[in-house]
Design a protein around this motif. Structure first.
Motif, PDB file in Angstrom:
ATOM      1  N   PRO A  49      26.854  47.115  34.253  1.00 39.22           N
ATOM      2  CA  PRO A  49      27.993  47.586  35.049  1.00 39.22           C
ATOM      3  C   PRO A  49      29.302  47.005  34.530  1.00 39.22           C
ATOM      4  CG  PRO A  49      26.240  46.739  36.467  1.00 39.22           C
ATOM      5  CD  PRO A  49      25.887  46.371  35.058  1.00 39.22           C
ATOM      6  N   VAL A  50      30.367  47.788  34.645  1.00 39.63           N
ATOM      7  CA  VAL A  50      31.675  47.406  34.115  1.00 39.63           C
ATOM      8  C   VAL A  50      32.731  47.656  35.182  1.00 39.63           C
ATOM      9  CG1 VAL A  50      33.394  47.951  32.347  1.00 39.63           C
ATOM     10  CG2 VAL A  50      30.981  47.952  31.750  1.00 39.63           C
ATOM     11  N   ALA A  51      33.717  46.750  35.243  1.00 32.19           N
ATOM     12  CA  ALA A  51      34.864  46.927  36.130  1.00 32.19           C
ATOM     13  C   ALA A  51      36.127  46.954  35.280  1.00 32.19           C
ATOM     14  CB  ALA A  51      34.948  45.780  37.135  1.00 32.19           C
ATOM     15  N   ILE A  52      37.087  47.761  35.698  1.00 30.96           N
ATOM     16  CA  ILE A  52      38.397  47.775  35.055  1.00 30.96           C
ATOM     17  C   ILE A  52      39.378  47.222  36.078  1.00 30.96           C
ATOM     18  CG2 ILE A  52      40.185  49.154  33.944  1.00 30.96           C
ATOM     19  CD1 ILE A  52      37.960  51.146  33.169  1.00 30.96           C
ATOM     20  N   TYR A  58      35.989  44.691  32.016  1.00 30.54           N
ATOM     21  CA  TYR A  58      35.188  43.483  32.194  1.00 30.54           C
ATOM     22  C   TYR A  58      33.741  43.852  32.511  1.00 30.54           C
ATOM     23  CZ  TYR A  58      39.643  41.021  32.720  1.00 30.54           C
ATOM     24  OH  TYR A  58      40.899  40.502  32.523  1.00 30.54           O
ATOM     25  N   PRO A  59      32.791  43.540  31.624  1.00 33.13           N
ATOM     26  CA  PRO A  59      31.375  43.735  31.948  1.00 33.13           C
ATOM     27  C   PRO A  59      30.927  42.716  33.003  1.00 33.13           C
ATOM     28  CG  PRO A  59      31.688  43.530  29.569  1.00 33.13           C
ATOM     29  CD  PRO A  59      32.977  43.150  30.229  1.00 33.13           C
ATOM     30  N   LEU A  60      29.863  43.031  33.724  1.00 30.77           N
ATOM     31  CA  LEU A  60      29.292  42.131  34.712  1.00 30.77           C
ATOM     32  C   LEU A  60      29.067  40.758  34.083  1.00 30.77           C
ATOM     33  CD1 LEU A  60      28.092  41.888  37.587  1.00 30.77           C
ATOM     34  CD2 LEU A  60      25.887  42.460  36.573  1.00 30.77           C
ATOM     35  N   GLY A  61      29.463  39.705  34.782  1.00 29.49           N
ATOM     36  CA  GLY A  61      29.301  38.343  34.287  1.00 29.49           C
ATOM     37  C   GLY A  61      30.524  37.795  33.581  1.00 29.49           C
ATOM     38  N   SER A  62      31.540  38.634  33.359  1.00 30.99           N
ATOM     39  CA  SER A  62      32.754  38.194  32.657  1.00 30.99           C
ATOM     40  C   SER A  62      33.524  37.165  33.473  1.00 30.99           C
ATOM     41  CB  SER A  62      33.684  39.379  32.401  1.00 30.99           C
ATOM     42  OG  SER A  62      33.113  40.277  31.504  1.00 30.99           O
ATOM     43  N   GLN A  63      34.208  36.298  32.760  1.00 32.19           N
ATOM     44  CA  GLN A  63      35.113  35.336  33.383  1.00 32.19           C
ATOM     45  C   GLN A  63      36.494  35.989  33.475  1.00 32.19           C
ATOM     46  OE1 GLN A  63      33.785  32.312  34.252  1.00 32.19           O
ATOM     47  NE2 GLN A  63      35.648  31.779  35.347  1.00 32.19           N
ATOM     48  N   ILE A  64      37.082  35.975  34.673  1.00 31.62           N
ATOM     49  CA  ILE A  64      38.400  36.560  34.910  1.00 31.62           C
ATOM     50  C   ILE A  64      39.244  35.466  35.557  1.00 31.62           C
ATOM     51  CG2 ILE A  64      39.687  38.425  36.020  1.00 31.62           C
ATOM     52  CD1 ILE A  64      36.942  39.924  36.204  1.00 31.62           C
ATOM     53  N   GLY A  65      39.993  34.754  34.736  1.00 31.96           N
ATOM     54  CA  GLY A  65      40.717  33.593  35.247  1.00 31.96           C
ATOM     55  C   GLY A  65      39.716  32.591  35.783  1.00 31.96           C
ATOM     56  N   PRO A  66      39.902  32.117  37.020  1.00 31.88           N
ATOM     57  CA  PRO A  66      38.960  31.146  37.588  1.00 31.88           C
ATOM     58  C   PRO A  66      37.696  31.799  38.159  1.00 31.88           C
ATOM     59  CG  PRO A  66      40.715  31.559  39.142  1.00 31.88           C
ATOM     60  CD  PRO A  66      41.063  32.324  37.880  1.00 31.88           C
ATOM     61  N   TYR A  67      37.640  33.122  38.158  1.00 36.64           N
ATOM     62  CA  TYR A  67      36.538  33.849  38.782  1.00 36.64           C
ATOM     63  C   TYR A  67      35.546  34.392  37.760  1.00 36.64           C
ATOM     64  CZ  TYR A  67      39.880  33.866  42.609  1.00 36.64           C
ATOM     65  OH  TYR A  67      40.769  33.486  43.564  1.00 36.64           O
ATOM     66  N   ARG A  68      34.318  34.638  38.230  1.00 38.41           N
ATOM     67  CA  ARG A  68      33.306  35.325  37.440  1.00 38.41           C
ATOM     68  C   ARG A  68      32.989  36.634  38.177  1.00 38.41           C
ATOM     69  NH1 ARG A  68      30.626  34.235  33.285  1.00 38.41           N
ATOM     70  NH2 ARG A  68      31.091  32.026  33.350  1.00 38.41           N
ATOM     71  N   LEU A  69      32.852  37.714  37.415  1.00 36.64           N
ATOM     72  CA  LEU A  69      32.495  39.014  37.989  1.00 36.64           C
ATOM     73  C   LEU A  69      31.005  38.981  38.306  1.00 36.64           C
ATOM     74  CD1 LEU A  69      33.335  41.915  38.691  1.00 36.64           C
ATOM     75  CD2 LEU A  69      32.897  42.525  36.303  1.00 36.64           C
ATOM     76  N   TRP A  76      33.779  49.174  44.061  1.00 38.14           N
ATOM     77  CA  TRP A  76      34.025  47.817  44.538  1.00 38.14           C
ATOM     78  C   TRP A  76      33.479  46.796  43.556  1.00 38.14           C
ATOM     79  CZ3 TRP A  76      29.669  44.907  45.022  1.00 38.14           C
ATOM     80  CH2 TRP A  76      28.468  45.596  45.195  1.00 38.14           C
ATOM     81  N   VAL A  77      34.013  45.564  43.634  1.00 34.70           N
ATOM     82  CA  VAL A  77      33.498  44.434  42.859  1.00 34.70           C
ATOM     83  C   VAL A  77      33.555  43.181  43.722  1.00 34.70           C
ATOM     84  CG1 VAL A  77      34.203  45.343  40.616  1.00 34.70           C
ATOM     85  CG2 VAL A  77      35.730  43.805  41.824  1.00 34.70           C
ATOM     86  N   ILE A  78      32.749  42.201  43.354  1.00 35.41           N
ATOM     87  CA  ILE A  78      32.816  40.888  43.977  1.00 35.41           C
ATOM     88  C   ILE A  78      33.009  39.865  42.868  1.00 35.41           C
ATOM     89  CG2 ILE A  78      31.610  39.122  45.320  1.00 35.41           C
ATOM     90  CD1 ILE A  78      30.248  41.371  46.850  1.00 35.41           C
ATOM     91  N   LEU A  79      34.027  39.028  43.050  1.00 31.03           N
ATOM     92  CA  LEU A  79      34.327  37.943  42.126  1.00 31.03           C
ATOM     93  C   LEU A  79      33.966  36.632  42.811  1.00 31.03           C
ATOM     94  CD1 LEU A  79      37.896  39.133  41.080  1.00 31.03           C
ATOM     95  CD2 LEU A  79      35.759  39.546  39.865  1.00 31.03           C
ATOM     96  N   GLY A  80      33.481  35.670  42.038  1.00 30.17           N
ATOM     97  CA  GLY A  80      33.111  34.388  42.607  1.00 30.17           C
ATOM     98  C   GLY A  80      33.671  33.227  41.818  1.00 30.17           C
ATOM     99  N   ALA A  81      34.017  32.175  42.535  1.00 29.61           N
ATOM    100  CA  ALA A  81      34.447  30.903  41.946  1.00 29.61           C
ATOM    101  C   ALA A  81      33.890  29.817  42.852  1.00 29.61           C
ATOM    102  CB  ALA A  81      35.957  30.812  41.843  1.00 29.61           C
ATOM    103  N   GLY A  82      32.806  29.182  42.430  1.00 28.09           N
ATOM    104  CA  GLY A  82      32.133  28.219  43.297  1.00 28.09           C
ATOM    105  C   GLY A  82      31.589  28.934  44.521  1.00 28.09           C
ATOM    106  N   SER A  83      31.934  28.466  45.708  1.00 27.56           N
ATOM    107  CA  SER A  83      31.467  29.109  46.940  1.00 27.56           C
ATOM    108  C   SER A  83      32.436  30.188  47.429  1.00 27.56           C
ATOM    109  CB  SER A  83      31.278  28.063  48.043  1.00 27.56           C
ATOM    110  OG  SER A  83      32.516  27.449  48.334  1.00 27.56           O
ATOM    111  N   LYS A  84      33.571  30.340  46.771  1.00 30.16           N
ATOM    112  CA  LYS A  84      34.577  31.329  47.167  1.00 30.16           C
ATOM    113  C   LYS A  84      34.192  32.710  46.621  1.00 30.16           C
ATOM    114  CE  LYS A  84      39.579  31.978  46.986  1.00 30.16           C
ATOM    115  NZ  LYS A  84      40.824  31.415  46.466  1.00 30.16           N
ATOM    116  N   ARG A  85      34.334  33.754  47.437  1.00 27.76           N
ATOM    117  CA  ARG A  85      34.042  35.131  47.042  1.00 27.76           C
ATOM    118  C   ARG A  85      35.244  36.017  47.356  1.00 27.76           C
ATOM    119  NH1 ARG A  85      30.758  32.711  44.833  1.00 27.76           N
ATOM    120  NH2 ARG A  85      28.506  32.846  44.984  1.00 27.76           N
ATOM    121  N   LEU A  86      35.585  36.891  46.406  1.00 28.43           N
ATOM    122  CA  LEU A  86      36.645  37.877  46.607  1.00 28.43           C
ATOM    123  C   LEU A  86      36.034  39.258  46.434  1.00 28.43           C
ATOM    124  CD1 LEU A  86      39.496  36.326  44.425  1.00 28.43           C
ATOM    125  CD2 LEU A  86      39.178  36.106  46.880  1.00 28.43           C
ATOM    126  N   ARG A  87      36.298  40.144  47.380  1.00 23.92           N
ATOM    127  CA  ARG A  87      35.824  41.528  47.279  1.00 23.92           C
ATOM    128  C   ARG A  87      37.037  42.417  47.076  1.00 23.92           C
ATOM    129  NH1 ARG A  87      34.177  46.377  49.756  1.00 23.92           N
ATOM    130  NH2 ARG A  87      31.988  46.859  49.351  1.00 23.92           N
TER     131      ARG A  87
END
Length: 100
Positions: A49-52, A58-69, A76-87
């Motif tokens: 899966p890929v997100a633009i 960005y393919p799944l698993g990519s690092q985007i700044g402090p977040y990982r896809l 929709w996408v979910i980004l994670g950084a430690g225990s923080k999640r962004l949708r």
């Protein structure tokens, strides 16, 4: 479909110009914008899966700044950084919502 997916992955490091982006737009580490992330599109039919986001692929698993896809769905996408999640959702607000 897989040929299109291959071409998109080959273009991963290229940035698609966005005519609506402000002239003073800046990016942080790994191309992540400093102020906000905008989900432009998702591609879920291929092997990976890929997100633009902000015009960048960005393919799944990519690092985007402090977040990982960590998840990509239809629109929709979910980004994670430690225990923080962004949708992020396509057409959503320019500021991502935080999830616990």
């Amino acid at each position: 479909m897989s040929a299109l997916f291959g071409l998109l992955l080959a273009a991963q490091m290229q940035t698609t110009p966005n005519p609506t982006r402000p002239d003073d737009y800046r990016t942080g580490a790994a191309g992540a914008p400093l102020a906000s992330l905008v989900l432009d599109s998702t591609l879920t039919g291929g092997q990976v899966p890929v997100a633009i986001l902000n015009g960048r692929l960005y393919p799944l698993g990519s690092q985007i700044g402090p977040y990982r896809l960590i998840a990509v769905g239809a629109g929709w996408v979910i980004l994670g950084a430690g225990s923080k999640r962004l949708r992020l959702v396509i057409g959503g607000s320019s500021n991502p919502s935080e999830e616990k």
